[in-house]
Scaffold this motif. Structure first.
Motif, PDB file in Angstrom:
ATOM      1  N   PRO A 276       2.892  12.662   2.723  1.00  0.00           N
ATOM      2  CA  PRO A 276       3.763  12.302   1.584  1.00  0.00           C
ATOM      3  C   PRO A 276       5.197  11.675   2.263  1.00  0.00           C
ATOM      4  O   PRO A 276       5.366  11.840   3.435  1.00  0.00           O
ATOM      5  CB  PRO A 276       4.161  13.715   0.946  1.00  0.00           C
ATOM      6  N   GLY A 277       5.738  11.334   1.419  1.00  0.00           N
ATOM      7  CA  GLY A 277       7.081  10.426   1.751  1.00  0.00           C
ATOM      8  C   GLY A 277       7.194   8.904   1.231  1.00  0.00           C
ATOM      9  O   GLY A 277       6.701   8.713   0.039  1.00  0.00           O
ATOM     10  N   ALA A 278       8.011   8.232   1.974  1.00  0.00           N
ATOM     11  CA  ALA A 278       8.004   6.718   1.568  1.00  0.00           C
ATOM     12  C   ALA A 278       6.900   5.822   1.587  1.00  0.00           C
ATOM     13  O   ALA A 278       6.125   6.556   2.313  1.00  0.00           O
ATOM     14  CB  ALA A 278       9.148   6.035   2.479  1.00  0.00           C
TER      15      ALA A 278
ATOM     16  N   GLY B 231       0.921  -1.143  -0.032  1.00  0.00           N
ATOM     17  CA  GLY B 231       0.111  -0.125  -0.243  1.00  0.00           C
ATOM     18  C   GLY B 231       0.700   1.280   0.135  1.00  0.00           C
ATOM     19  O   GLY B 231       2.100   1.261   0.432  1.00  0.00           O
ATOM     20  N   ARG B 232       0.330   2.417  -0.420  1.00  0.00           N
ATOM     21  CA  ARG B 232       0.864   3.787  -0.700  1.00  0.00           C
ATOM     22  C   ARG B 232       0.891   4.528   0.634  1.00  0.00           C
ATOM     23  O   ARG B 232       1.514   5.354   1.092  1.00  0.00           O
ATOM     24  CB  ARG B 232       0.398   4.328  -1.736  1.00  0.00           C
ATOM     25  N   GLY B 233       0.036   4.124   1.588  1.00  0.00           N
ATOM     26  CA  GLY B 233      -0.202   4.739   2.865  1.00  0.00           C
ATOM     27  C   GLY B 233      -0.453   6.178   2.835  1.00  0.00           C
ATOM     28  O   GLY B 233       0.037   6.789   3.316  1.00  0.00           O
ATOM     29  N   VAL B 234      -1.370   6.825   1.964  1.00  0.00           N
ATOM     30  CA  VAL B 234      -1.500   8.032   1.675  1.00  0.00           C
ATOM     31  C   VAL B 234      -1.872   8.976   2.938  1.00  0.00           C
ATOM     32  O   VAL B 234      -1.637  10.015   3.080  1.00  0.00           O
ATOM     33  CB  VAL B 234      -2.601   8.649   0.590  1.00  0.00           C
TER      34      VAL B 234
ATOM     35  N   LYS C 217       4.095   3.729   2.957  1.00  0.00           N
ATOM     36  CA  LYS C 217       3.956   3.374   4.550  1.00  0.00           C
ATOM     37  C   LYS C 217       5.113   2.368   5.442  1.00  0.00           C
ATOM     38  O   LYS C 217       5.425   2.589   6.179  1.00  0.00           O
ATOM     39  CB  LYS C 217       2.474   3.198   4.766  1.00  0.00           C
ATOM     40  N   ALA C 218       4.824   1.184   4.511  1.00  0.00           N
ATOM     41  CA  ALA C 218       5.628   0.045   5.093  1.00  0.00           C
ATOM     42  C   ALA C 218       7.077   0.395   5.296  1.00  0.00           C
ATOM     43  O   ALA C 218       7.721  -0.276   6.014  1.00  0.00           O
ATOM     44  CB  ALA C 218       5.402  -0.966   4.193  1.00  0.00           C
ATOM     45  N   LEU C 219       7.205   1.495   4.683  1.00  0.00           N
ATOM     46  CA  LEU C 219       9.122   1.566   4.537  1.00  0.00           C
ATOM     47  C   LEU C 219       9.435   2.745   5.450  1.00  0.00           C
ATOM     48  O   LEU C 219      10.654   3.161   5.563  1.00  0.00           O
ATOM     49  CB  LEU C 219       9.570   1.794   3.001  1.00  0.00           C
ATOM     50  N   ARG C 220       8.424   3.399   6.066  1.00  0.00           N
ATOM     51  CA  ARG C 220       8.681   4.455   7.088  1.00  0.00           C
ATOM     52  C   ARG C 220       9.387   3.872   8.074  1.00  0.00           C
ATOM     53  O   ARG C 220       9.097   2.749   8.589  1.00  0.00           O
ATOM     54  CB  ARG C 220       7.226   5.108   7.224  1.00  0.00           C
ATOM     55  N   ALA C 221      10.330   4.888   8.747  1.00  0.00           N
ATOM     56  CA  ALA C 221      11.244   4.308   9.752  1.00  0.00           C
ATOM     57  C   ALA C 221      10.502   4.538  11.092  1.00  0.00           C
ATOM     58  O   ALA C 221       9.635   5.532  11.367  1.00  0.00           O
ATOM     59  CB  ALA C 221      12.379   4.951   9.822  1.00  0.00           C
TER      60      ALA C 221
END
Ligand code: C5P
Length: 250
Positions: free
Chosen positions: A29-31, A22-25, A33-37
């Protein structure tokens, strides 16, 4: 002695499918969602570790954004993960459902229990994961962890324009409602059949089993299995990690 005697039957094996495409809107904005730290480690790595923390889980299948499989493979190589577990990365689809199906398509033989776990729930405790697996192995073909609700819930007629007042249609009795989390656990054959049969858009896998007319049971969830959806959830997740580190004495 038949092959099915307890002595010769292969041990039950469990795989976890993590849809992370998923893009996690809603997080802004940013990476993806799953790749957010979270505390310097991508949310997805936390979610993978949460599944691999269960000794029953022998395989974790990560469903990556369709153009992000190489990036996710690199992430897995960079981070320490339990070695007793195998890891696979496959590209996802347009919907969560298609992404889960892509994970189910690569299940090897010998797996009989499948967990589906949202990458957006990185902090689910291992006891919750084990509780779901145990309930499936005890004979429930579809198991969801869930919590009672603090809020009263209203069903409304959604407004055509966001922000406009919405008429209330019903107020379901709160005591009968549960907020459902993941990992959801399934008998493998049943989940594969559900994904082959149900084409309606659904927000969780258990509802596909319900649509087949088969029973789904709820087991206790955990407050730390919350879904990281809004910016405030990132703050809460980091607070949970800080508390765990303090309790572990690091
Ligand atoms: O959008 P939502 O928060 O409901 O997504 C739940 C999970 O499904 C997330 O872990 C997300 O990465 C995943 N997903 C997916 N493929 C999509 C859409 C969502 O794997 N096309």
């Amino acid at each position: 002695m038949s092959d099915e005697s307890p002595a010769t039957r292969p041990p039950a094996r469990t795989a976890a499918v993590i849809p992370a495409a998923g893009r996690g809107v809603r997080l802004g904005p940013g990476a993806p969602k799953a790749l957010r730290a979270l505390n310097g480690t991508p949310m997805l790595i936390h979610a993978i570790r949460a599944m691999a923390a269960s000794r029953a889980v022998s395989l974790v299948i990560v469903v990556a954004p369709s153009d992000g499989a190489a990036e996710v493979k690199a992430l897995l190589a960079e981070h320490t993960l339990p070695e007793r577990t195998d890891y696979l990365v496959v590209p996802g689809g347009e919907s969560r459902q298609e992404s889960v199906k892509a994970g189910l398509d690569v299940l090897p033989p010998g797996i009989d229990t499948v967990l589906v776990h949202d990458a957006a729930r990185p902090l689910v405790p291992v006891d919750t994961v084990d509780g779901v697996i145990e309930a499936v192995r005890a004979g429930a073909p579809a198991v969801v962890p869930a919590l009672p609700l603090a809020d009263t819930v209203k069903e409304v007629e959604p407004a055509a324009t966001p922000g406009d007042p919405e008429p209330v249609v019903a107020t379901p009795a709160r005591a009968r409602l549960r907020a459902v989390q993941t990992p959801q656990g399934f008998d493998r054959d049943l989940l594969v059949r559900a994904h082959e049969t149900v084409t309606d858009n659904v927000t969780d896998d258990a509802s596909m089993v319900e649509q087949l007319g088969l029973p789904v049971v709820v087991v206790p969830g955990h407050e730390e299995a919350f879904k990281v959806t809004r910016p405030l959830d990132l703050v809460l997740a980091e607070a949970v990690l800080a508390r765990r580190r303090a309790n572990d004495g690091f």
